[in-house]
Scaffold this motif. Structure first.
Motif, mmCIF file in Angstrom:
data_model
loop_
_atom_site.group_PDB
_atom_site.id
_atom_site.type_symbol
_atom_site.label_atom_id
_atom_site.label_comp_id
_atom_site.label_asym_id
_atom_site.label_seq_id
_atom_site.Cartn_x
_atom_site.Cartn_y
_atom_site.Cartn_z
ATOM 1 N N LEU A 19 28.205 71.251 83.448
ATOM 2 C CA LEU A 19 27.226 72.089 84.140
ATOM 3 C C LEU A 19 27.805 73.465 84.446
ATOM 4 O O LEU A 19 27.150 74.477 84.276
ATOM 5 N N VAL A 105 22.322 73.631 93.879
ATOM 6 C CA VAL A 105 21.659 73.424 92.580
ATOM 7 C C VAL A 105 20.771 72.188 92.682
ATOM 8 O O VAL A 105 21.257 71.092 92.954
ATOM 9 N N ARG A 107 18.800 68.868 92.121
ATOM 10 C CA ARG A 107 19.158 67.687 91.325
ATOM 11 C C ARG A 107 18.364 67.604 90.021
ATOM 12 O O ARG A 107 18.848 67.081 89.020
ATOM 13 N N SER A 108 17.171 68.151 90.027
ATOM 14 C CA SER A 108 16.323 68.121 88.827
ATOM 15 C C SER A 108 16.932 68.925 87.672
ATOM 16 O O SER A 108 16.586 68.707 86.513
ATOM 17 N N GLU A 109 17.847 69.853 87.980
ATOM 18 C CA GLU A 109 18.473 70.677 86.938
ATOM 19 C C GLU A 109 19.698 70.012 86.310
ATOM 20 O O GLU A 109 20.157 70.437 85.250
ATOM 21 N N TRP A 110 20.268 68.989 86.971
ATOM 22 C CA TRP A 110 21.510 68.388 86.478
ATOM 23 C C TRP A 110 21.386 67.769 85.087
ATOM 24 O O TRP A 110 22.239 68.025 84.237
ATOM 25 N N SER A 112 19.576 68.386 82.501
ATOM 26 C CA SER A 112 19.376 69.284 81.360
ATOM 27 C C SER A 112 20.174 70.572 81.471
ATOM 28 O O SER A 112 20.097 71.434 80.605
ATOM 29 N N GLY A 113 20.964 70.708 82.542
ATOM 30 C CA GLY A 113 21.684 71.956 82.785
ATOM 31 C C GLY A 113 22.851 72.189 81.846
ATOM 32 O O GLY A 113 23.361 71.277 81.210
ATOM 33 N N THR A 117 22.688 77.943 82.021
ATOM 34 C CA THR A 117 21.428 77.835 82.768
ATOM 35 C C THR A 117 21.628 77.545 84.252
ATOM 36 O O THR A 117 20.736 77.797 85.049
ATOM 37 N N ILE A 118 22.766 77.014 84.633
ATOM 38 C CA ILE A 118 23.023 76.671 86.040
ATOM 39 C C ILE A 118 23.511 77.908 86.787
ATOM 40 O O ILE A 118 24.474 78.553 86.371
ATOM 41 N N SER A 119 22.863 78.204 87.875
ATOM 42 C CA SER A 119 23.256 79.356 88.686
ATOM 43 C C SER A 119 24.096 78.864 89.869
ATOM 44 O O SER A 119 23.563 78.363 90.850
#
Length: 136
Positions: A19, A105, A107-110, A112-113, A117-119
């Protein structure tokens, strides 16, 4: 005593993906830096892949010690350090980073991150704050 990398990964189904990561490869020859960084990324992913949810471990790989903490929710942190760096401090760092990351961040981004894409900008700060080099 040195830290070389600090990574946040997600162990999903079926695979582990990176990530976000921070590296300090300044002590390596300029021409070795990218391959050393690739080695650390690959090793971090491999260790998380082989770890059980909710576990902590320290694994010796070549002249490095890799400390991994894989939480029950699949979020994982890996520190690659030299063998003199205190294990307890590495796990304290991993606790703080994973707690901070999961607050910032969603949890929904983990699942597919990716690093692009992860800020999350705090990793470099953590790496330099916990760096204990000569004369520091």
């Amino acid at each position: 005593m040195r830290l070389y990398s600090l990574s946040v990964l997600y162990k999903g189904d079926p695979k582990v993906h990176l990530l976000k990561a921070a590296y300090d490869v300044s002590t390596f020859n300029f021409f070795q830096r990218s391959s050393v960084q690739e080695f650390m990324t690959f090793t971090s992913q491999l260790i998380v892949e082989r770890s059980q949810l909710g576990s902590r471990a320290s694994v010796k790989e070549q002249e490095y010690l890799c400390h991994v903490y894989l939480r029950g929710d699949g979020l994982a942190g890996v520190v690659v350090a030299d063998t003199e760096y205190p294990q307890r401090v590495c796990f304290t760092l991993l606790d703080k980073v994973l707690e901070d990351f999961s607050r910032q961040v969603p949890r929904s981004e983990w699942p597919s991150g990716s690093p692009g894409t992860i800020s999350y900008a705090a990793l470099d700060g953590y790496l330099s704050k916990y760096q204990v080099g000569p004369g520091q």
